[in-house]
Design a protein around this motif. Structure first.
Motif, PDB file in Angstrom:
ATOM      1  N   ALA A  70       0.824  -1.202   0.000  1.00  0.00           N
ATOM      2  CA  ALA A  70       0.000   0.000   0.000  1.00  0.00           C
ATOM      3  C   ALA A  70       0.862   1.257   0.000  1.00  0.00           C
ATOM      4  CB  ALA A  70      -0.925  -0.004   1.210  1.00  0.00           C
ATOM      5  N   GLY A  71       0.490   2.191  -0.838  1.00  0.00           N
ATOM      6  CA  GLY A  71       1.200   3.462  -0.918  1.00  0.00           C
ATOM      7  C   GLY A  71       2.278   3.512  -1.972  1.00  0.00           C
ATOM      8  N   TRP A  72       2.687   2.339  -2.498  1.00  0.00           N
ATOM      9  CA  TRP A  72       3.714   2.346  -3.535  1.00  0.00           C
ATOM     10  C   TRP A  72       3.122   2.853  -4.846  1.00  0.00           C
ATOM     11  CZ3 TRP A  72       8.677   2.321  -4.498  1.00  0.00           C
ATOM     12  CH2 TRP A  72       9.108   2.042  -5.791  1.00  0.00           C
ATOM     13  N   GLY A  73       3.888   3.642  -5.586  1.00  0.00           N
ATOM     14  CA  GLY A  73       3.473   4.072  -6.911  1.00  0.00           C
ATOM     15  C   GLY A  73       2.337   5.066  -6.946  1.00  0.00           C
ATOM     16  N   ILE A  74       2.049   5.733  -5.827  1.00  0.00           N
ATOM     17  CA  ILE A  74       1.048   6.801  -5.831  1.00  0.00           C
ATOM     18  C   ILE A  74       1.680   8.036  -5.210  1.00  0.00           C
ATOM     19  CG2 ILE A  74      -0.929   5.227  -5.752  1.00  0.00           C
ATOM     20  CD1 ILE A  74      -1.237   5.750  -2.832  1.00  0.00           C
ATOM     21  N   PRO A  75       1.302   9.209  -5.681  1.00  0.00           N
ATOM     22  CA  PRO A  75       1.916  10.428  -5.140  1.00  0.00           C
ATOM     23  C   PRO A  75       1.627  10.568  -3.654  1.00  0.00           C
ATOM     24  CG  PRO A  75       0.712  10.873  -7.173  1.00  0.00           C
ATOM     25  CD  PRO A  75       0.339   9.496  -6.748  1.00  0.00           C
ATOM     26  N   THR A  76       2.596  11.084  -2.935  1.00  0.00           N
ATOM     27  CA  THR A  76       2.390  11.311  -1.513  1.00  0.00           C
ATOM     28  C   THR A  76       1.482  12.525  -1.313  1.00  0.00           C
ATOM     29  OG1 THR A  76       4.296  12.780  -1.328  1.00  0.00           O
ATOM     30  CG2 THR A  76       4.689  10.418  -1.039  1.00  0.00           C
ATOM     31  N   ALA A  77       0.890  12.592  -0.134  1.00  0.00           N
ATOM     32  CA  ALA A  77      -0.027  13.684   0.161  1.00  0.00           C
ATOM     33  C   ALA A  77       0.672  15.032   0.131  1.00  0.00           C
ATOM     34  CB  ALA A  77      -0.677  13.458   1.519  1.00  0.00           C
ATOM     35  N   ALA A  78       1.963  15.044   0.455  1.00  0.00           N
ATOM     36  CA  ALA A  78       2.695  16.305   0.438  1.00  0.00           C
ATOM     37  C   ALA A  78       2.934  16.783  -0.997  1.00  0.00           C
ATOM     38  CB  ALA A  78       4.030  16.141   1.166  1.00  0.00           C
ATOM     39  N   GLY A  96     -20.730   5.032 -11.638  1.00  0.00           N
ATOM     40  CA  GLY A  96     -20.659   6.081 -10.630  1.00  0.00           C
ATOM     41  C   GLY A  96     -19.258   6.197 -10.093  1.00  0.00           C
ATOM     42  N   PRO A  97     -19.054   6.939  -9.009  1.00  0.00           N
ATOM     43  CA  PRO A  97     -17.724   7.018  -8.387  1.00  0.00           C
ATOM     44  C   PRO A  97     -17.249   5.630  -7.972  1.00  0.00           C
ATOM     45  CG  PRO A  97     -19.181   8.726  -7.519  1.00  0.00           C
ATOM     46  CD  PRO A  97     -20.043   7.819  -8.338  1.00  0.00           C
ATOM     47  N   VAL A  98     -15.948   5.398  -8.031  1.00  0.00           N
ATOM     48  CA  VAL A  98     -15.395   4.101  -7.649  1.00  0.00           C
ATOM     49  C   VAL A  98     -15.746   3.828  -6.186  1.00  0.00           C
ATOM     50  CG1 VAL A  98     -13.275   2.787  -7.303  1.00  0.00           C
ATOM     51  CG2 VAL A  98     -13.538   4.226  -9.328  1.00  0.00           C
ATOM     52  N   PRO A  99     -16.393   2.700  -5.882  1.00  0.00           N
ATOM     53  CA  PRO A  99     -16.809   2.423  -4.502  1.00  0.00           C
ATOM     54  C   PRO A  99     -15.616   2.364  -3.545  1.00  0.00           C
ATOM     55  CG  PRO A  99     -17.869   0.916  -6.050  1.00  0.00           C
ATOM     56  CD  PRO A  99     -16.806   1.648  -6.814  1.00  0.00           C
ATOM     57  N   ASN A 100     -15.805   2.923  -2.382  1.00  0.00           N
ATOM     58  CA  ASN A 100     -14.827   2.839  -1.284  1.00  0.00           C
ATOM     59  C   ASN A 100     -13.484   3.465  -1.624  1.00  0.00           C
ATOM     60  OD1 ASN A 100     -16.735   1.235   0.166  1.00  0.00           O
ATOM     61  ND2 ASN A 100     -16.002  -0.589  -0.904  1.00  0.00           N
ATOM     62  N   PHE A 101     -13.436   4.358  -2.597  1.00  0.00           N
ATOM     63  CA  PHE A 101     -12.134   4.918  -2.947  1.00  0.00           C
ATOM     64  C   PHE A 101     -11.554   5.654  -1.749  1.00  0.00           C
ATOM     65  CE2 PHE A 101      -9.189   8.065  -4.613  1.00  0.00           C
ATOM     66  CZ  PHE A 101      -8.381   7.236  -5.371  1.00  0.00           C
ATOM     67  N   PRO A 102     -10.368   5.245  -1.275  1.00  0.00           N
ATOM     68  CA  PRO A 102      -9.855   5.788  -0.016  1.00  0.00           C
ATOM     69  C   PRO A 102      -9.116   7.111  -0.149  1.00  0.00           C
ATOM     70  CG  PRO A 102      -8.422   4.046  -0.790  1.00  0.00           C
ATOM     71  CD  PRO A 102      -9.551   4.139  -1.780  1.00  0.00           C
ATOM     72  N   GLY A 103      -8.429   7.307  -1.280  1.00  0.00           N
ATOM     73  CA  GLY A 103      -7.601   8.497  -1.409  1.00  0.00           C
ATOM     74  C   GLY A 103      -6.327   8.446  -0.595  1.00  0.00           C
ATOM     75  N   THR A 104      -6.174   7.433   0.229  1.00  0.00           N
ATOM     76  CA  THR A 104      -4.986   7.233   1.059  1.00  0.00           C
ATOM     77  C   THR A 104      -4.516   5.798   0.863  1.00  0.00           C
ATOM     78  OG1 THR A 104      -6.402   6.647   2.934  1.00  0.00           O
ATOM     79  CG2 THR A 104      -5.675   8.933   2.793  1.00  0.00           C
ATOM     80  N   PRO A 105      -3.273   5.485   1.226  1.00  0.00           N
ATOM     81  CA  PRO A 105      -2.783   4.121   1.012  1.00  0.00           C
ATOM     82  C   PRO A 105      -3.652   3.039   1.640  1.00  0.00           C
ATOM     83  CG  PRO A 105      -0.947   5.570   1.494  1.00  0.00           C
ATOM     84  CD  PRO A 105      -2.185   6.377   1.711  1.00  0.00           C
ATOM     85  N   VAL A 106      -4.227   3.318   2.816  1.00  0.00           N
ATOM     86  CA  VAL A 106      -5.049   2.323   3.513  1.00  0.00           C
ATOM     87  C   VAL A 106      -6.261   3.022   4.113  1.00  0.00           C
ATOM     88  CG1 VAL A 106      -5.180   0.658   5.398  1.00  0.00           C
ATOM     89  CG2 VAL A 106      -3.070   0.867   4.079  1.00  0.00           C
ATOM     90  N   ARG A 107      -7.409   2.383   3.988  1.00  0.00           N
ATOM     91  CA  ARG A 107      -8.613   2.896   4.641  1.00  0.00           C
ATOM     92  C   ARG A 107      -9.365   1.722   5.260  1.00  0.00           C
ATOM     93  NH1 ARG A 107     -11.745   7.402   3.764  1.00  0.00           N
ATOM     94  NH2 ARG A 107      -9.692   8.376   3.557  1.00  0.00           N
ATOM     95  N   ILE A 108      -9.663   1.834   6.565  1.00  0.00           N
ATOM     96  CA  ILE A 108     -10.437   0.827   7.278  1.00  0.00           C
ATOM     97  C   ILE A 108     -11.884   1.311   7.376  1.00  0.00           C
ATOM     98  CG2 ILE A 108     -10.750  -0.395   9.467  1.00  0.00           C
ATOM     99  CD1 ILE A 108      -7.739   0.004   9.970  1.00  0.00           C
ATOM    100  N   ALA A 109     -12.816   0.430   7.088  1.00  0.00           N
ATOM    101  CA  ALA A 109     -14.233   0.709   7.313  1.00  0.00           C
ATOM    102  C   ALA A 109     -14.676  -0.103   8.517  1.00  0.00           C
ATOM    103  CB  ALA A 109     -15.064   0.353   6.085  1.00  0.00           C
ATOM    104  N   ASP A 110     -14.963   0.574   9.616  1.00  0.00           N
ATOM    105  CA  ASP A 110     -15.338  -0.120  10.848  1.00  0.00           C
ATOM    106  C   ASP A 110     -16.735  -0.717  10.705  1.00  0.00           C
ATOM    107  OD1 ASP A 110     -16.549  -0.127  13.782  1.00  0.00           O
ATOM    108  OD2 ASP A 110     -14.366  -0.143  13.975  1.00  0.00           O
ATOM    109  N   GLY A 111     -16.857  -1.998  11.033  1.00  0.00           N
ATOM    110  CA  GLY A 111     -18.136  -2.677  10.878  1.00  0.00           C
ATOM    111  C   GLY A 111     -19.081  -2.516  12.050  1.00  0.00           C
TER     112      GLY A 111
END
Length: 378
Positions: A70-78, A96-111
């Motif tokens: 996760a996080g490899w090959g994507i621009p950093t937030a800075a 529609g918009p890509v489901p669950n798109f996190p915008g960050t290397p990792v995103r947890i969805a709490d159940g």
């Protein structure tokens, strides 16, 4: 002189002897049956334990591998501070918009804490080795409608750009980040060092979704139609957004930038729990563990930079349903719900009326987000 026909003594088993032999045989049969039954029970339990071990280790190793990517090959937030993300997909039946798109290397969805509830984890990574290199455009970008000559992208350099089918982020100083898939790359007649990148829209299918919306759809979704403040692109290469979740007693994954088909990875997985390991601002050291609730359900850009590790636990159930012992009316094979980890999220399996009839084992680990740490996202 002896008699001509002496009486011969009769030989054989009497009734009592026959009955005694039958009793001995029945006792021996019962003993053999009990031995075989006990052996088969031990064999089933051993096989069941091996299956549980295999499913748990495989599930944990698979998620750990992707978390490390996760996080490899994507621009950093800075480098690419996005205030809004614009994504799109169409598989022929849904769009529609890509489901669950996190915008960050990792995103947890709490159940949540309801019985049977599990978390899900989404990881994001690309394949470009130049993802943090901004490639300025030779012209302002107008991307509505896509695929036309006015909308084609003309980067200042063609060095290390991914080929057709790869993704780029299109953005400018307004911080609006639009995910675009390249559909054609042609020589730029006006600049020998550049290329003309097309991003035409198309009709997607279940096995080959499309990720470029038409002009009408862009308007309906409120997409930006022009980038005029230092427009630039960031190369992503092949893009992966993979979500892990528990569905129907199995660990499943879904890739939103390939076929989008949900794939079953391991069965008898009944729960998945995860937490963020966060640091203080301007630090790389994890000082606290938090669930993806409240402010951490959708962390701000500043908070997202503080996520340095993820702790995960998968709970696997034995495939063998044990019987109630003796005259007991209810199973007592398991009397207490398994533990994710000490002081970790509680696991409630009471949505299954027979949950006590199975054996469980929790597999847990901590995965540092090495690409985040290496990028020094403090």
């Amino acid at each position: 002189m002896p008699p001509l026909h002496p009486r011969k003594r009769q030989q054989g088993f009497g009734l009592v002897e026959t009955l005694v032999g039958m009793v001995v045989g029945l006792v021996a049969t019962i003993i053999i049956y009990q031995v075989i039954s006990t052996y088969e029970g031990i064999k089933r339990s051993t096989t069941s334990g091996a299956d549980t071990q295999q499913n748990g280790i495989f599930s944990l190793a698979t998620m750990e591998r992707d978390l490390r990517a996760a996080g490899w090959g994507i621009p950093t937030a800075a480098i690419m501070p996005c205030t809004e993300y614009f994504t799109y997909y169409s598989n022929g039946t849904a769009s529609g918009p890509v489901p669950n798109f996190p915008g960050t290397p990792v995103r947890i969805a709490d159940g949540g804490v309801a019985a049977g509830a599990s978390d899900s984890i989404t990881m994001l990574w690309g394949t470009s080795i130049r993802s943090n290199v901004r490639n300025m455009l030779l012209q302002n970008a107008t991307i509505n409608p896509p695929g036309t000559s006015a909308a084609n992208l003309q980067p200042t350099s063609k060095v290390a750009l991914s080929g057709v089918g790869g993704f780029v982020w299109l953005t400018d100083d307004d911080g609006r980040c639009t995910l675009t898939r390249i559909t054609a790359s042609d020589v730029n007649p006006a600049n020998a060092n550049s290329v003309v990148l097309s991003h035409a829209a198309a009709t997607g299918t279940a096995t080959q979704p499309t990720y470029n919306p038409s002009g009408t759809v862009m308007t309906d979704l409120g997409w930006p139609t022009s980038f005029t403040k230092n427009p630039r692109i960031y190369d992503l290469g092949t893009f992966t957004q993979r979500t892990y979740s528990v569905t129907g007693g199995s660990l499943v994954s879904q890739d939103f930038f390939s076929s989008m088909t949900q794939v079953q990875l391991a069965n008898n997985v009944v729960s998945l729990k995860a937490m963020y390991g966060i640091s203080d601002a301007n630090s790389q050291v994890v000082t606290n563990w938090v669930r993806a609730t409240g402010a951490w359900a959708t962390p701000t850009l500043a908070d997202a930079r503080r996520i340095k590790a993820v702790r995960i636990a998968v709970v696997v159930r034995s495939p063998l349903k044990e019987k109630a012992e003796g005259d007991a009316q209810a199973c007592l094979t398991t009397t207490a719900a398994p533990e994710s980890w000490p002081d970790g999220p509680a696991i409630d399996l009471s949505n299954d009326a027979d949950w006590r009839c199975y054996r469980y084992r929790a597999f847990e680990t901590i995965v540092p987000l090495r690409n985040v740490l290496w990028a020094n996202l403090s």
